[in-house]
Design a protein around this motif. Structure first.
Motif, PDB file in Angstrom:
ATOM      1  N   THR A 227       0.828  -1.212   0.000  1.00  0.00           N
ATOM      2  CA  THR A 227       0.000   0.000   0.000  1.00  0.00           C
ATOM      3  C   THR A 227       0.857   1.255   0.000  1.00  0.00           C
ATOM      4  O   THR A 227       0.606   2.208  -0.751  1.00  0.00           O
ATOM      5  CB  THR A 227      -0.924   0.004   1.244  1.00  0.00           C
ATOM      6  OG1 THR A 227      -1.725  -1.182   1.239  1.00  0.00           O
ATOM      7  CG2 THR A 227      -1.828   1.225   1.229  1.00  0.00           C
ATOM      8  N   ARG A 230       2.479   1.763  -3.443  1.00  0.00           N
ATOM      9  CA  ARG A 230       1.511   2.205  -4.459  1.00  0.00           C
ATOM     10  C   ARG A 230       1.142   3.671  -4.269  1.00  0.00           C
ATOM     11  O   ARG A 230       1.110   4.455  -5.224  1.00  0.00           O
ATOM     12  CB  ARG A 230       0.257   1.329  -4.385  1.00  0.00           C
ATOM     13  CG  ARG A 230      -0.925   1.830  -5.189  1.00  0.00           C
ATOM     14  CD  ARG A 230      -0.629   1.822  -6.685  1.00  0.00           C
ATOM     15  NE  ARG A 230      -0.757   0.490  -7.243  1.00  0.00           N
ATOM     16  CZ  ARG A 230      -0.648   0.208  -8.544  1.00  0.00           C
ATOM     17  NH1 ARG A 230      -0.397   1.195  -9.395  1.00  0.00           N
ATOM     18  NH2 ARG A 230      -0.755  -1.016  -8.988  1.00  0.00           N
ATOM     19  N   LEU A 231       0.884   4.075  -3.009  1.00  0.00           N
ATOM     20  CA  LEU A 231       0.473   5.451  -2.742  1.00  0.00           C
ATOM     21  C   LEU A 231       1.600   6.451  -2.987  1.00  0.00           C
ATOM     22  O   LEU A 231       1.378   7.545  -3.506  1.00  0.00           O
ATOM     23  CB  LEU A 231      -0.020   5.578  -1.297  1.00  0.00           C
ATOM     24  CG  LEU A 231      -1.311   4.816  -0.946  1.00  0.00           C
ATOM     25  CD1 LEU A 231      -1.627   4.956   0.530  1.00  0.00           C
ATOM     26  CD2 LEU A 231      -2.481   5.322  -1.792  1.00  0.00           C
ATOM     27  N   THR A 233       4.647   5.928  -4.756  1.00  0.00           N
ATOM     28  CA  THR A 233       5.378   5.878  -6.030  1.00  0.00           C
ATOM     29  C   THR A 233       4.529   5.467  -7.217  1.00  0.00           C
ATOM     30  O   THR A 233       4.941   5.661  -8.360  1.00  0.00           O
ATOM     31  CB  THR A 233       6.563   4.893  -5.926  1.00  0.00           C
ATOM     32  OG1 THR A 233       6.050   3.548  -5.832  1.00  0.00           O
ATOM     33  CG2 THR A 233       7.419   5.184  -4.702  1.00  0.00           C
ATOM     34  N   GLY A 234       3.375   4.850  -6.971  1.00  0.00           N
ATOM     35  CA  GLY A 234       2.550   4.361  -8.070  1.00  0.00           C
ATOM     36  C   GLY A 234       3.037   3.030  -8.621  1.00  0.00           C
ATOM     37  O   GLY A 234       2.479   2.508  -9.588  1.00  0.00           O
ATOM     38  N   VAL A 235       4.067   2.438  -8.003  1.00  0.00           N
ATOM     39  CA  VAL A 235       4.629   1.176  -8.483  1.00  0.00           C
ATOM     40  C   VAL A 235       3.849   0.001  -7.896  1.00  0.00           C
ATOM     41  O   VAL A 235       3.486   0.005  -6.720  1.00  0.00           O
ATOM     42  CB  VAL A 235       6.118   1.058  -8.086  1.00  0.00           C
ATOM     43  CG1 VAL A 235       6.675  -0.323  -8.428  1.00  0.00           C
ATOM     44  CG2 VAL A 235       6.934   2.141  -8.782  1.00  0.00           C
ATOM     45  N   ASN A 236       3.603  -1.006  -8.728  1.00  0.00           N
ATOM     46  CA  ASN A 236       2.919  -2.216  -8.285  1.00  0.00           C
ATOM     47  C   ASN A 236       3.914  -3.115  -7.554  1.00  0.00           C
ATOM     48  O   ASN A 236       4.955  -3.467  -8.098  1.00  0.00           O
ATOM     49  CB  ASN A 236       2.333  -2.952  -9.506  1.00  0.00           C
ATOM     50  CG  ASN A 236       1.499  -4.161  -9.097  1.00  0.00           C
ATOM     51  OD1 ASN A 236       1.990  -5.061  -8.430  1.00  0.00           O
ATOM     52  ND2 ASN A 236       0.243  -4.176  -9.513  1.00  0.00           N
ATOM     53  N   THR A 388      11.995   8.423  -4.283  1.00  0.00           N
ATOM     54  CA  THR A 388      10.845   9.217  -4.728  1.00  0.00           C
ATOM     55  C   THR A 388      10.704  10.486  -3.899  1.00  0.00           C
ATOM     56  O   THR A 388      10.500  11.581  -4.438  1.00  0.00           O
ATOM     57  CB  THR A 388       9.546   8.380  -4.618  1.00  0.00           C
ATOM     58  OG1 THR A 388       9.662   7.224  -5.451  1.00  0.00           O
ATOM     59  CG2 THR A 388       8.336   9.199  -5.059  1.00  0.00           C
ATOM     60  N   HIS A 395      11.247   7.773 -12.996  1.00  0.00           N
ATOM     61  CA  HIS A 395      10.037   6.951 -12.988  1.00  0.00           C
ATOM     62  C   HIS A 395       9.738   6.335 -14.351  1.00  0.00           C
ATOM     63  O   HIS A 395       9.160   5.243 -14.428  1.00  0.00           O
ATOM     64  CB  HIS A 395       8.838   7.784 -12.496  1.00  0.00           C
ATOM     65  CG  HIS A 395       8.900   8.104 -11.032  1.00  0.00           C
ATOM     66  ND1 HIS A 395       8.668   7.166 -10.053  1.00  0.00           N
ATOM     67  CD2 HIS A 395       9.194   9.259 -10.375  1.00  0.00           C
ATOM     68  CE1 HIS A 395       8.799   7.713  -8.858  1.00  0.00           C
ATOM     69  NE2 HIS A 395       9.126   8.991  -9.024  1.00  0.00           N
TER      70      HIS A 395
END
Length: 455
Positions: A227, A230-231, A233-236, A388, A395
């Protein structure tokens, strides 16, 4: 594939011929020692190149300060999660305590009898060269930071030295790539030995805490780290874990997160995180960002308290675990550090519980794998997060690498332009230096490295 096959073969040999399997332990130990041999030079080169090429020392201090604050926060979160799960499961109920078990606990406590003052003084090496001959990452980190800041202050006069260190870094990564060919042999020996020594009886008896610990670690990685990643960096998370798949397999077979430390540095740089962030966050994280160890200390303490029918109150639990959180930093890098920190923490805080440490030794090897995997995942995520927050991540490159468009070169382990997948350096402008060529080949390094190289 060879390592996977070796792991299963080791398990089969361990069950079929346990006595023979125990004799194979040196194969695993030797392989891990070969990799540990490379840790100090790789950390030194990475940090010197990163810090030495940054114009403002404040940037390095910002990265280090942010990293330590994050590590402390995540340690508290990990302790809290272990506390909740341990109080729900009560895994130690019904265990028997023997005299041999009591002795084992006190022996483990003696191994980690080191206070905070000793830990702090231990960071300072006897000589600058001795930092490379002892298994203390923080000593290498200190010398590398001093060298990096010195080169930074030298300005243009330090450029030839930086280029020399850059070539040395390529050399040590090449040597590491050669050592990795021995990974299947090391995995086979390590797995066969542990299965031969442990057998199935201990596994069955301690299945509750083992399964509970593995599930807790998995939830921490997937829910908390996933979580946050994702919040921020947006990375899965699953893509990042897949990218580091070989390293996880290496840790699983050797039960040592240190075996994957050099590869984590190389892979995070390749991913697009700037060299200073990787060089500071990863080595520091290996001593201070021990999420898996925090969860282990929590659940093991509650397990022992229940097994000895001396349950701890909430206040006792919190004070004991905060004490262990500090103690674990001092024992980072100690072989079998999980058991050693657990025993020494109990001895200092509640001596009556030390007798129960031996109860968990039988399956500690299997639990140490989950500790190491969780610690490794935590440091990989931390590197991306710190990068980040300090705006030191490319990115676009992260997305391309995780999508498989820019594969990691297993032959060189570093983007030096000599691998089939990394021809960008060959396309550098005529007369460009090796440092400029590498900066062009690795966009993720540009933000902090390239300006000073051209200056």
């Amino acid at each position: 594939m060879a390592v996977i096959a070796a792991v299963f073969l080791g398990i089969a040999v361990g069950f079929a011929a346990p006595d023979f399997a125990k004799e194979l332990k040196p194969l695993g130990t030797g392989f891990v020692n070969l990799i540990k041999m490379m840790i100090s030079p790789i950390i030194f080169c990475t940090i010197v190149l990163g810090v030495g090429s940054v114009r403002q020392a404040a940037k390095v201090g910002k990265v280090g300060g942010l990293a330590l604050a994050y590590f402390l926060a995540m340690s508290v979160v990990a302790l809290a999660i272990g506390l909740v799960v341990g109080n729900i499961l009560h895994p130690g109920s019904g265990m028997d305590l023997t005299d041999s078990v009591k002795d084992a606990g006190h022996t483990a406590a003696d191994k980690a009898d080191e206070g905070l003052v000793d830990f702090a003084l231990g960071i300072i090496p006897t000589t600058m060269v001795s930092a490379f001959t002892v298994e203390k990452v923080l000593q290498t980190l200190l010398v590398a930071l001093l060298a990096g800041f010195a080169l930074q202050g030298m300005g243009a006069a330090g450029e030839p030295i930086l280029r020399g260190v850059q070539h040395v870094q390529k050399l040590v990564f090449r040597i590491l790539a050669m050592i990795m060919w021995a990974a299947p042999v090391g995995a086979f020996g390590a797995m066969a030995a542990v299965v031969g020594e442990t057998g199935t009886d201990a596994l069955k008896a301690l299945a509750t805490i083992m399964i509970g610990f593995y599930v807790t670690c998995a939830l921490f990685i997937l829910v908390v780290l996933g979580t946050l990643l994702r919040l921020a960096t947006g990375v899965n998370l699953f893509k990042l874990l897949a990218y580091l798949g070989r390293e996880f397999l290496l840790i699983l077979s050797t039960s040592s997160s240190e075996s994957a430390l050099p590869r984590l540095i190389a892979k995070m740089e390749h991913l697009g995180v700037s060299r200073p962030v990787v060089g500071i966050t990863v080595p520091t994280g290996y001593s201070f960002n021990l999420d898996g160890t925090m969860i282990y200390l929590t659940m093991a303490s509650l397990f022992i308290a229940d097994a000895m029918d001396q349950p701890l109150g909430v206040g006792e639990q919190i004070s004991l675990l905060l004490f262990m959180m500090i103690a674990s930093k001092g024992a980072a890098g100690v072989s079998g550090s999980g058991i050693a920190v657990l025993a020494s923490g109990l001895q200092s805080h509640k001596p009556a519980l030390v007798d129960g440490v031996g109860l968990i030794i039988g399956v500690d090897r299997f639990m140490s794998e989950a500790r190491a995997l969780t610690n490794f995942a935590g440091n990989a995520v931390a590197t991306l997060l710190i990068g980040t927050w300090t705006k030191e991540v490319d990115h676009d490159r992260v997305a391309r690498v995780l999508a498989g468009e820019l594969p990691f070169d297993e032959r060189t382990l570093v983007d030096d332009g000599h691998g089939a997948a990394h021809g960008a350096a060959h396309g550098a402008a005529p007369g460009a230096s090796a440092a400029e060529a590498e900066a062009d080949a690795v966009p993720g390094q540009v933000s902090m490295d390239k300006a000073s190289v051209k200056a």
